[in-house]
Scaffold this motif. Structure first.
Motif, PDB file in Angstrom:
ATOM      1  N   ASP A 122      54.526  23.071  62.470  1.00 35.47           N
ATOM      2  CA  ASP A 122      53.634  22.605  63.502  1.00 35.47           C
ATOM      3  C   ASP A 122      54.479  21.426  64.229  1.00 35.47           C
ATOM      4  N   GLN A 123      54.842  20.571  63.346  1.00 31.59           N
ATOM      5  CA  GLN A 123      55.559  19.326  63.785  1.00 31.59           C
ATOM      6  C   GLN A 123      56.811  19.720  64.610  1.00 31.59           C
ATOM      7  N   LYS A 168      52.198  22.315  58.253  1.00 31.69           N
ATOM      8  CA  LYS A 168      51.986  20.990  58.994  1.00 31.69           C
ATOM      9  C   LYS A 168      53.390  20.861  59.351  1.00 31.69           C
TER      10      LYS A 168
END
Length: 58
Positions: free
Chosen positions: A9-10, A6
């Motif tokens: 991805d950010q 996550k």
């Protein structure tokens, strides 16, 4: 999705495109090494720096 996935991805969407591309390449290489069970063959940054320091002293 894991926390690290996550976070990656950010971050990829916030970095400059060339930085994101470099990170993607590095992550791809790590995944490939892990898949082939050769990840432990990479020297650590500490080892690399020690070698460079030794070469500089010569």
């Amino acid at each position: 999705m894991t926390q690290i996935a996550k976070q990656l991805d950010q971050k990829l969407s916030t970095w400059r495109p060339e930085v994101a591309a470099q990170v993607e390449q590095m992550v791809s290489e790590v995944i490939e090494l892990a898949d082939t069970d050769t990840l432990d063959l990479l020297p650590s940054k500490t080892v690399v720096q020690e070698v460079l320091d030794t070469l500089d002293e010569s």
